[in-house]
Design a protein around this motif. Sequence first.
Motif, PDB file in Angstrom:
ATOM      1  N   PRO A  27       0.836  -1.198   0.000  1.00  0.00           N
ATOM      2  CA  PRO A  27       0.000   0.000   0.000  1.00  0.00           C
ATOM      3  C   PRO A  27       0.868   1.243   0.000  1.00  0.00           C
ATOM      4  CG  PRO A  27       0.098  -0.932   2.201  1.00  0.00           C
ATOM      5  CD  PRO A  27       0.936  -1.816   1.333  1.00  0.00           C
ATOM      6  N   SER A  28       0.295   2.363  -0.454  1.00  0.00           N
ATOM      7  CA  SER A  28       1.053   3.616  -0.408  1.00  0.00           C
ATOM      8  C   SER A  28       0.537   4.456   0.746  1.00  0.00           C
ATOM      9  CB  SER A  28       0.886   4.375  -1.720  1.00  0.00           C
ATOM     10  OG  SER A  28      -0.474   4.463  -2.047  1.00  0.00           O
ATOM     11  N   VAL A  29       1.446   5.227   1.319  1.00  0.00           N
ATOM     12  CA  VAL A  29       1.043   6.223   2.305  1.00  0.00           C
ATOM     13  C   VAL A  29       1.313   7.559   1.639  1.00  0.00           C
ATOM     14  CG1 VAL A  29       1.439   7.136   4.621  1.00  0.00           C
ATOM     15  CG2 VAL A  29       1.674   4.673   4.174  1.00  0.00           C
ATOM     16  N   GLY A  30       0.234   8.303   1.329  1.00  0.00           N
ATOM     17  CA  GLY A  30       0.404   9.484   0.491  1.00  0.00           C
ATOM     18  C   GLY A  30       0.969   9.038  -0.843  1.00  0.00           C
ATOM     19  N   ASN A  31       2.075   9.639  -1.241  1.00  0.00           N
ATOM     20  CA  ASN A  31       2.654   9.239  -2.527  1.00  0.00           C
ATOM     21  C   ASN A  31       3.924   8.400  -2.333  1.00  0.00           C
ATOM     22  OD1 ASN A  31       4.266  11.244  -1.566  1.00  0.00           O
ATOM     23  ND2 ASN A  31       4.319  12.438  -3.459  1.00  0.00           N
ATOM     24  N   LYS A  32       4.025   7.749  -1.161  1.00  0.00           N
ATOM     25  CA  LYS A  32       5.229   6.943  -0.915  1.00  0.00           C
ATOM     26  C   LYS A  32       4.879   5.464  -0.743  1.00  0.00           C
ATOM     27  CE  LYS A  32       7.979  10.590   1.028  1.00  0.00           C
ATOM     28  NZ  LYS A  32       8.607  11.193   2.155  1.00  0.00           N
ATOM     29  N   VAL A  33       5.751   4.631  -1.274  1.00  0.00           N
ATOM     30  CA  VAL A  33       5.583   3.185  -1.109  1.00  0.00           C
ATOM     31  C   VAL A  33       6.807   2.665  -0.373  1.00  0.00           C
ATOM     32  CG1 VAL A  33       5.207   0.987  -2.279  1.00  0.00           C
ATOM     33  CG2 VAL A  33       4.503   3.097  -3.385  1.00  0.00           C
ATOM     34  N   GLU A  34       6.559   1.865   0.654  1.00  0.00           N
ATOM     35  CA  GLU A  34       7.666   1.202   1.355  1.00  0.00           C
ATOM     36  C   GLU A  34       7.960  -0.088   0.606  1.00  0.00           C
ATOM     37  OE1 GLU A  34       8.722   1.765   5.213  1.00  0.00           O
ATOM     38  OE2 GLU A  34       8.692   3.636   4.047  1.00  0.00           O
ATOM     39  N   VAL A  35       9.190  -0.207   0.138  1.00  0.00           N
ATOM     40  CA  VAL A  35       9.549  -1.394  -0.641  1.00  0.00           C
ATOM     41  C   VAL A  35      10.371  -2.313   0.250  1.00  0.00           C
ATOM     42  CG1 VAL A  35      10.628  -2.216  -2.768  1.00  0.00           C
ATOM     43  CG2 VAL A  35       9.664   0.095  -2.680  1.00  0.00           C
ATOM     44  N   PRO A  36       9.875  -3.543   0.514  1.00  0.00           N
ATOM     45  CA  PRO A  36      10.612  -4.430   1.414  1.00  0.00           C
ATOM     46  C   PRO A  36      11.846  -5.019   0.753  1.00  0.00           C
ATOM     47  CG  PRO A  36       8.570  -5.461   0.682  1.00  0.00           C
ATOM     48  CD  PRO A  36       8.630  -4.124   0.011  1.00  0.00           C
ATOM     49  N   GLY A  37      12.911  -5.114   1.529  1.00  0.00           N
ATOM     50  CA  GLY A  37      14.111  -5.808   1.087  1.00  0.00           C
ATOM     51  C   GLY A  37      14.089  -7.223   1.659  1.00  0.00           C
ATOM     52  N   PRO A  38      15.133  -7.971   1.431  1.00  0.00           N
ATOM     53  CA  PRO A  38      15.120  -9.388   1.803  1.00  0.00           C
ATOM     54  C   PRO A  38      15.206  -9.682   3.297  1.00  0.00           C
ATOM     55  CG  PRO A  38      17.200  -8.805   0.757  1.00  0.00           C
ATOM     56  CD  PRO A  38      16.336  -7.599   0.685  1.00  0.00           C
ATOM     57  N   HIS A  39      15.831  -8.807   4.087  1.00  0.00           N
ATOM     58  CA  HIS A  39      16.036  -9.147   5.505  1.00  0.00           C
ATOM     59  C   HIS A  39      15.256  -8.199   6.401  1.00  0.00           C
ATOM     60  CE1 HIS A  39      19.064 -11.763   3.915  1.00  0.00           C
ATOM     61  NE2 HIS A  39      19.741 -10.736   3.408  1.00  0.00           N
ATOM     62  N   GLY A  40      14.044  -7.898   6.004  1.00  0.00           N
ATOM     63  CA  GLY A  40      13.212  -7.024   6.825  1.00  0.00           C
ATOM     64  C   GLY A  40      13.527  -5.546   6.643  1.00  0.00           C
ATOM     65  N   ALA A  41      14.540  -5.236   5.847  1.00  0.00           N
ATOM     66  CA  ALA A  41      14.881  -3.823   5.608  1.00  0.00           C
ATOM     67  C   ALA A  41      13.843  -3.217   4.662  1.00  0.00           C
ATOM     68  CB  ALA A  41      16.262  -3.734   4.995  1.00  0.00           C
ATOM     69  N   ARG A  42      13.697  -1.894   4.731  1.00  0.00           N
ATOM     70  CA  ARG A  42      12.726  -1.227   3.861  1.00  0.00           C
ATOM     71  C   ARG A  42      13.356   0.010   3.256  1.00  0.00           C
ATOM     72  NH1 ARG A  42       7.504  -2.637   4.070  1.00  0.00           N
ATOM     73  NH2 ARG A  42       7.081  -4.303   5.513  1.00  0.00           N
ATOM     74  N   ARG A  43      12.928   0.344   2.078  1.00  0.00           N
ATOM     75  CA  ARG A  43      13.333   1.611   1.495  1.00  0.00           C
ATOM     76  C   ARG A  43      12.094   2.279   0.926  1.00  0.00           C
ATOM     77  NH1 ARG A  43      13.683  -0.014  -3.832  1.00  0.00           N
ATOM     78  NH2 ARG A  43      13.959   2.178  -4.341  1.00  0.00           N
TER      79      ARG A  43
END
Length: 505
Positions: free
Chosen positions: A220-236
């Motif tokens: 899901p997006s929050v406003g115009n941002k999407v949290e993209v999950p990485g492999p070890h629980g990290a997010r960008r």
Amino acid sequence: MSSDDLVIVANRLPVESARDENGNRIWRRSPGGLVSALEPVMKGANASWIGWNGSYQDPGSEPLPPIPETADDRDYSIYEVPLSRGEVELYYDGFSNSALWPLYHDAIVTPTYHRHQFDSYRKINMRFAEAAAEHASPGSVVWVQDYQLQLVPAMLRSLRPDLKIGFFLHIPFPAPDLFMQLPWRREIVLGLLGADVVGFQTAGGARNFLDVTERLLGLPSVGNKVEVPGPHGARRTCLVDAFGISVDSIGLAAKANSPEIEDRVEQIRADLGNPKTILLGVDRLDYTKGIDVRLRAYTELLHEGKLDPNETVLVQVATPSRENVDEYQRIRDDVEMIVSRTNGDLGQIGAPAIYYMRNSLPIEELIALYKAADIMLVTPLRDGMNLVSKEYVVSRTDDEGALVLSEFTGAANDLPQSWLVNPYDADGVKSGIIAAAHAPLEERKRRMRTMRSHVMHNDVQKWARDFLGVLKRQESNAGEAEDQQHSSEGETANASTSTTTDKAK
Ligand code: ADQ
């Protein structure tokens, strides 16, 4: 190897190989919207441009002269990505222009999907990503352009996690239900999400992309941002927004005011027989542009006596484009059939109803035509923005002229004072042309002044500054370096989410 602070990655370089009148190979500026849009931004920056030079590079093919290090008004470096004839057929004519282009333009013609073409698209995208990874200096900004290179952001991030990566789509991003046709839809969305900022021409395009991201990946997006999950629980974070492109307004207006162009305008009007009304179309010869729509509308108006063939001419300039793709040959045939029928029925010696030129003209000649034209016809069935409409408006330094503009262009958002028409409604297009032709001079001037002022204040330099400003301010994703190197694992992680989401819908 050079290092640069801004790297543009685009399918085509801003120059292409051609021959002069003596048959010698020369380099000249490439035609098309992208070059018109980006060249002003590159001037004066410590920048480079990575792309294909437009010629096939096969074993045994004629070697091209080197591209001059700098030329006239160019002060940035150029790095070539070689493509063979077979690769161009699969990656460019094939997947880019027979699948993506029609799909993203509302499937006006039926897109065709072939696995081997997509395999080539993936391979060539990696070649562009590797070239960018090689030439970008540490921490610099890389701005990837357009639908031919949608996998590059994620590929480049996995090669060079230190870079700030932006992506801009010059064409529309389609409605989610249409996008879902694409067999490789997830790979494309994951490719784009590799960027820190993904830009679209319109808010509608950005919304469509956020919708498919949620539908396909469950993100899901929050406003115009999407949290993209990485492999070890990290997010960008990936920021998605609209940045409507524009033209080099000051440069075009300065040219439009030059005495040489004034003289040329007079000459054009005289050569056309000083008609009361000149209508003009300027496009790449593409089925999305609705050239046939406007020619039919004009022809019917002449037949119905609503426009007088003795007082009216239409000039259509169409640059040849993508001639290896069947649909482009078809639209050319359609357009030429309408032109010849109309001229056969209504033209007279020395006075055709339609002047049709299938060639590319220098910008000075286009500006002279814009200034000579009483009514500019821009009737695409779908268009990301449409620079021609904005070029017309900024060329009208006299505030005269009238713009008939399709609702289905990005430009319609910026130019609501035009005569907006639905290109699928033939009668509506005809009414728009007649309304523009009969509008009182004061009304035309009022509309043109407002539009011109808008485009003068919102030019291509502002577009680039806005995009690059947002990209530079976007929080650093560089900390994800290690995670991104395992991006294929990340994709697997996302894949399981998306399959669940797919099934749930
Ligand atoms: P295009 O589909 O190429 O661009 P457009 O935006 O109108 O469409 O730009 C065409 C450019 O080519 C203009 O700068 C115009 O002057 C030039 N041009 C057209 N016909 C010409 C001719 N006969 N001779 C010389 N020059 C000619 C894509 C998207 C658009 C988007 C642009 C920029 O399809 O929606 O606006 O990129 O993002």
